[in-house]
Every structure is written in C-alpha cells, then in structure tokens.
Design an enzyme around this catalytic site. Structure first.
Site, PDB file in Angstrom:
ATOM      1  N   HIS A 141      19.741   0.538  -5.585  1.00 51.52           N
ATOM      2  CA  HIS A 141      18.810   0.200  -6.665  1.00 51.52           C
ATOM      3  C   HIS A 141      18.442   1.462  -7.417  1.00 51.52           C
ATOM      4  CE1 HIS A 141      15.562  -1.875  -8.775  1.00 51.52           C
ATOM      5  NE2 HIS A 141      14.857  -0.763  -8.599  1.00 51.52           N
ATOM      6  N   ASP A 190       6.984 -12.132  -6.279  1.00 48.66           N
ATOM      7  CA  ASP A 190       7.162 -10.878  -7.023  1.00 48.66           C
ATOM      8  C   ASP A 190       7.297 -11.148  -8.503  1.00 48.66           C
ATOM      9  OD1 ASP A 190       7.843  -8.043  -7.521  1.00 48.66           O
ATOM     10  OD2 ASP A 190       9.743  -8.948  -8.102  1.00 48.66           O
ATOM     11  N   ARG A 206       1.118  -8.432 -13.898  1.00 50.55           N
ATOM     12  CA  ARG A 206       0.909  -6.983 -14.057  1.00 50.55           C
ATOM     13  C   ARG A 206       1.284  -6.544 -15.460  1.00 50.55           C
ATOM     14  NH1 ARG A 206       4.766  -4.750  -9.867  1.00 50.55           N
ATOM     15  NH2 ARG A 206       4.228  -2.747 -10.800  1.00 50.55           N
ATOM     16  N   SER A 219       7.339  -4.327  -5.120  1.00 51.25           N
ATOM     17  CA  SER A 219       8.145  -5.210  -5.971  1.00 51.25           C
ATOM     18  C   SER A 219       9.632  -4.967  -5.733  1.00 51.25           C
ATOM     19  CB  SER A 219       7.780  -4.943  -7.441  1.00 51.25           C
ATOM     20  OG  SER A 219       8.632  -5.658  -8.301  1.00 51.25           O
ATOM     21  N   LYS A 242      12.111  -7.722  -3.304  1.00 54.98           N
ATOM     22  CA  LYS A 242      13.292  -8.372  -3.901  1.00 54.98           C
ATOM     23  C   LYS A 242      14.552  -7.998  -3.141  1.00 54.98           C
ATOM     24  CE  LYS A 242      12.774  -6.771  -8.013  1.00 54.98           C
ATOM     25  NZ  LYS A 242      12.196  -6.493  -9.330  1.00 54.98           N
TER      26      LYS A 242
END
Lengths: 440, 440
Positions: free
Chosen positions: A82, A161, A168, A183, A187
């Site tokens: 990621h 999420d 948010r 978050s 995920k």
C-alpha cells in the site's frame, strides 16, 4: 458507557475501554449512534489521539464490520503493498506482477485517484477492456491460478471504514494519524493478507510533508500489524519530485511496462526493487532483501514478470497486446512543452502542484465522481539537482480538447524552481520501519 | 469559506472571520449545514476556544437568530439578572420584585431546573395558578404597568441558541467557556435589556468548581456586554453550601417571601442586597452600591417590595393570598431528619449531592421532560463551620409517596462532612467583575 459519556471521556483525554469503542462504532454502523455524535468523537480523537490499545480495538472493529476474507486455502503467502499516495506513483503495476512471478501471492485491492494523487485502478483501466470490479470469487480464483489479482475496494470489506472516511472528509477530520492508520490497516487486513509492505511517502507531493510525521504513521501501522499477527514493514520514500517521468494514466502504464521489460527510469526501477524485495522477505521466498534482489532481477530478465502482467491483463478482460505494443494505449492529441525561463540547477519541484496540473488536464479527479481522461498527463523531463539550460524542456503536457491547459501551464511554470545552486542530494529511500521499531 | 474549510480553520487554531461564523451559523439555522458539521465545529471550539472577535460574532449571530425585543418605548432602564445555577438559589424571586419596587424595570426571562440545579420558573409555578408562558405582548404590558415580569424562554428569542444547546448536550460540548458565555448572553441580550447583573457561582454546588474558571467566564460575558454597549457586571459568589435553608420549589418560595418581609436567612438576604444594589446602579437609580443599599432596605421595610411581588403574582394568574399566607403553598406529606453521626465542625457540604438528593425526592428533573413535585425538597439546618453535636439534625427531607427517599438519604448522609477542625471561613461574595476588568 453511553455514547455521550464515551465522547466526554475521550474529549477529556481519558483512554476508552475496548468495549466502549466497540459499542460506539457498532452502534454507529447499526444506525443507533447518529452522525453528529460520531462527528464529535472523531474530532475529539483528532485532538486527543488514540492509545495503542484504543487503536487496536478501533481498527479491529472496522476490519470486522463486513466480510473478512479467508485466503488460507490458497497456497503460499499472501502479501500486499500500500502506498500513502504520490505523484507519478505507478509502482503497484510492475511490482504486483514482478512479485507474483517470484512465487508470492499478491491479492491487491486498490483505490482511485483523488486530488493531486493518482490511483492504481485508473491506471489499470487505461488498458482497453481491463476490469477492476471482479467478484470476490473471481478475485480468489485468479489469485490461486496466476498469483496476482488487482481489484477495487468492494462494499463488503470494511464498510465502516468507508462510512467513517466519508464523514471525516466533510468534517475536516481526515488528517489524524490514528484515523489514517486504522483506515488503511482495516481495509488491508480485511482482505485476508498475511503481510503488507507500506510505502509511506514524504515530501512536497505527499500527504506527509515531513519525515517525523511519516515515521509516526509508519510506526503506528507497523504496530497495528504486529498486534494482529501480520507481517508488516513500512518504507519511507521521497516524494519531493514525481516518481519517474510519467504522470497520467496510460503514460504511467507505458512506463510500468518499460520497468517490466528491464527498462524505465532509475527511481521507478529502484523503488520497485526495494518494495519487491521486502515483499519476497515477508512472503518467505528470500531470507533477506539482499537475497531477494537477484530473484527479482532474474524474473525481469527472463521475461517472467512481464508474462505475469500479460496473463493478468488477459484474465481481467484487458487487451493483452498492449503489453508488447504500448502504442495501443490511449494517446493525447496535443503536446506542449514547458521550458526553463533561466539557466541553473533544478532546485525544487512543488510536486503537489504537478499533480494538480495533471488533474487539470483531465488525468485526475477534483471530486469523487469527476470523469477522467486516460490519455492525458505529463512527462517530466528534468530531475532535482540537474543542470538546466535556459529554454530547456522541463515538462511536456499531453492534452486533449477537454483539458484545462492554461491552468496546468500556470501551475507547472510555478512548480519548477531553477536557481544558481544545486539542492542537497535527496535519497529515494529514507528509512525502513520494521516491527519493534527496528530499522534497516 | 465552505463549511468544511471553516471547521478545518478552527480545528487548526486559526481565527475565523466574522462573516465565516455568520455563514456557518446561519447556514445551520437554515438547514444547509448539517448537524454533523456543526457537531465537529462545536468540538473544535471546545478545544480551541474563540477569540474575543469570534465570540462577539458568534453571540451576535445567535441573538439575531430570532426576534430581538425592543423595549425602548417602556420608560426606565431595563435590567435583568442571571445566575449560572446553584442549589437553593431562589434569589431571582425576591430580587426582581425588590429592584422593580425601587424603579428599575426587570424583564426577567428564566429557565427551568435540570440536574442538581433548580429553575426560577419551577419555583414560581409552585404558587397555585402562576403562569410563566405569557405572550410577548402581555410580558411588555406587565413590564410597563408594574415594572416586573417573569416568564420562560420563548421559541422566538434566540432559537439558534436552543438548537446549539440541544446539540452540545448530546455531543459532550457543554463545558466550553465561550459556548456557555455566548449562550447566556445571546438569550439575555435578545430580550432587549439595557443591562445585566450576572451571578457566577463557584464551588461544590456550581458548574464552575474553582474561582479562576468562574472569573474567566465572568470576564468573557462582561466583555461581550461591553462590545454590545450593554451595562454588564458579574459577581462571583460562593456555592460551597446551599443558599439559605430551603431547597425545593414551594419551600424556596416561602423563604423568598420571608426575605421580602425583612426576614429570611442571612446569606439569601445579603446576596439579594448585593445583586439588587448592582442592578440599581446599572439602572441609574443609585450612583454606587453603597448608595443603593438603603433604598433596597427601605423598599423592604415599607412593604413596597412585597407588594410588587403580590401585584406580579396577581397579574400572572397566581394566588396572591400565598404572599401573606405561605401555608397555602403545596406541602409535602412527610418529614424525615438526617442527623450527624458524630460531633465536630461542619467541614464541607457536597452541594451538588444535596441538589441531586432534592431531585431524587422529586424537586428537580433528571431529564428535560421529567415531572416535578412542587411540595418536596430539603431544609438545611446547619451551616459550614458550625459546631455540631452528635445526633443533631443536619437536614430535613420533605417527601411525598413518589419520592425516592432511600437514595436521597444516602446522598445526604454522604454529602455533609463533620470533622474535628472548623473549615477556613468562606466569604459569600468573592469578587465583582466590571467592564475593563475593574473589580470592586
């Protein structure tokens, strides 16, 4: 504890018990806790932070809010990567195929671009026919068959999420380290992975502008992984200039294909190797990153990495001929050069501005539902520290009639700073954050 | 600025322009800004506070959110008094009639009790027939005719304050100095007054437990008044024990009538004189509080204060005979004494617990819609510092069959602390906060 008391407790800087966090978040998911109480708690968390125990309970609750994939029946380690987002960051494309071609399973669930950063899904979809909304069954089957599958976020994974992120986003509670960390991790962990390599970007094109913030985020995410018995490593990398030359969807696919063919810009190649080596170590294929690198090089040289990418394109409905002939990708109608107004050294690039310029041309989104043009973008022709002649091309705009060229040009002219002194050299790889705070 | 940017700006500790505050608050009133964005802004204000300029814009916007009364056609200065809430605080009842009988107009808009504190409206309504929901026309006419009118908050004055208070109450954003100050001042200033005396309570029975917090609140409210060209003075007063002896609605009316007849407990009499003197000065009837006090004493001694109260009771539909014969007030069926378990000095009283005990008996509300019993309550028989014999009565519970006597008894037994040493003497009047920070 009632919702009110939970907000008050957090507001006053006291740590919440895991059961209080579960009650609040599950109550919100069930529609019992209203948006305004959640907004108040999120803002209190913004100011007060979360302790490690609170953060684990919070992340755990989010990751269990929907389906948690179980990929344990698929042989081999499942390792994902990621990136926190940058400009010209196409690394996922060559990386996933390369690592899969070395025997690690790569179940990659990616997002779309928003604002100045691009998204892996948009890049893949510039390959004609490529589908990213596979069913979970097809995703699993493809992972088992060819070792890599790259899809978009599905509504069944970590739905809480998605709801919290949307809230948010409208109450100015995005820039909170524990909320960002939970978050990302919820995920990723809901996708049933065994390990994760995080590329935490630092610099003028990243969300984190300084290395201390980036390190804190990296350490927080690595610690969440450790508590959940997942192998997680974070690499802090430079984002003070675009990665490689290409910014824009089909331009980035073309650059990715070059990497898979043993070419491509040095920084894209090197970052692919660094992250790939970490993934091979987490996946148990190599004992160290030093041992992993020759395996990666060999997979590229022998053509296995490129073949894996081609097989994936075919499996996901895309035109596999693109892999051998990138000229089949969508191409922009016009090219315009931005040149240096003076001679000197390229001292700095406001990389976020570069990303916004690409967005103005149509390569990215101002809003979640904006359309994008796969063909447009930029090719950056100069690197930080490079000696520049007056009139030398700094960047080329690739545009179509719908592009806002004037705005893009103004942003780009402002983004590149040429001056009499070269800047201090900036390494691509800043730090590696491994569990227990050990750094390579 | 969009609502999102306004929240972010405040969250990051930057001051908002008056037009941003107006846009946000008016947007909320109009239903364009949702509850969750308002909740986030309120929580950001809780953490960041408001600058004086922000606070003025905020208060001004709330006070103009509905009708702003114009009482200028009624001759004489219109001066109100507000207490931040305490236990046994019945001062408004004798005070309003006393000050009105000296020639100052007192347009008093009061609230109901909630939690451990009582409310002026509940006390007045224990007089059989007394109405507090007069129309604005009747309120004005009565103010012109007899100089005093005591009513409840109407939905047409400062409706935004009511909505914000309700939201703050469920998101744990009540205890914010600027939000408390703007709530009090917007309601009061919307009622068209020329001046206001604030009784800011400090101690175990008050919302403010220490004098620094209370002083900060007082200074904030006095400054708001000064910016709006209103004469505002705040008096910080002790709330480490109940005011007077009576706690509970008809019991407090009876004690108020005693004060109007030249009797009553010393502290209730003295606080009535102190606040009354400030109101006469603000109203232009006296040049100093020293000059005001004899006027107040005379109004009591000559019976004018009591007659004004009686006229008001009659005008508002109440039984005027109560004024001469308080035995006509509702009376509780049972009396039970709480006695001292040991000899010594009365060292401290947890005054909030005393208020909660009265609430348990039925004198107050746990929720906004709880019913109350006008007859029940407490009479406190001992003062701080008093020498106590073992077995001496500390407090008498006045209860009816619906009262939760066991819970009240337990709270009271715990609330009164008798020990070997007397506590340091505690003055009733702590400080006077006048404009420009001058203190008497």
């Amino acid at each position: 504890m009632r919702a009110y008391d939970i907000i008050k407790h957090k507001r006053d800087g006291k740590a919440l018990a895991p059961e209080s966090i579960r009650a609040f978040l599950n109550g919100y998911l069930a529609g019992e806790v209203p948006d305004y109480q959640m907004a108040a708690l999120l803002m209190a968390v913004f100011f007060r932070g979360l302790t490690p125990d609170e953060l684990n309970a919070w992340t755990d609750c989010m990751l269990r809010s929907g389906t948690v994939l179980d990929l344990s029946d698929i042989p081999g380690a499942k390792i994902d990567k990621h990136s926190t987002g940058g400009v010209g960051d196409k690394i996922s494309l060559p990386l996933a195929a390369l690592v899969a071609s070395c025997g690690v399973k790569v179940p990659m669930i990616s997002g779309r671009g928003l604002g100045h950063t691009g998204g892996t899904l948009d890049k893949l979809e510039s390959i004609p026919g490529f589908e990213t909304d596979l069913s979970i069954d097809r995703f699993r089957k493809q992972l088992a068959d060819i070792g890599v599958s790259m899809i978009g976020q599905t509504s069944s994974l970590a739905p809480l999420d998605r709801r919290l992120y949307a809230l948010r986003d409208v109450i100015a509670a995005v820039e909170s380290l524990p909320l960002i960390a939970s978050s990302i991790m919820s995920k990723k962990l809901a996708a049933g992975i065994d390990g994760l390599v995080l590329d935490v970007k630092v610099g003028s094109g990243a969300f984190m502008k300084n290395v201390d913030e980036a390190r804190a985020l990296a350490e927080t995410m690595v610690a969440i992984g450790a508590r959940m018995n997942k192998r997680v490593v974070a690499v802090l990398t430079d984002m003070n200039q675009p990665l490689g030359r290409a910014v824009g969807n089909s331009l980035e696919v073309e650059e990715s294909l070059a990497v898979l063919n043993g070419e491509g810009p040095d920084d894209v190649v090197e970052l692919t190797m660094v992250l790939g080596a970490q993934m091979l170590v987490l996946g148990g294929i190599a004992a160290s990153t030093a041992e992993a690198r020759p395996l990666l090089r060999e997979a590229i040289e022998r053509g296995r990495a490129c073949a894996t990418f081609e097989t994936m394109v075919l499996a996901q409905g895309g035109d596999p001929a693109v892999v051998r002939d990138p000229r089949r990708l969508p191409r922009a109608a016009q090219r315009d050069e931005i040149t240096a107004a003076r001679a000197g050294y390229l001292q700095s690039i406001d990389t976020e501005q570069v990303g916004i310029a690409a967005m103005q041309l149509g390569a990215g989104r101002t809003r979640v539902d904006s359309p994008i043009d796969p063909a447009v973008g930029l090719t950056v022709q100069a690197r930080l520290g490079e000696q520049i002649e007056k009139g030398q091309t700094l960047v080329v705009m690739h545009s179509n009639p719908g592009s806002n060229k004037d705005k893009a040009r103004a942003l780009l002219q402002d983004a590149f700073r040429v001056g009499p002194e070269p800047p201090p050299p900036a390494p691509l790889i800043l730090e590696v954050v491994a569990p227990q705070g050990a750094r390579e």
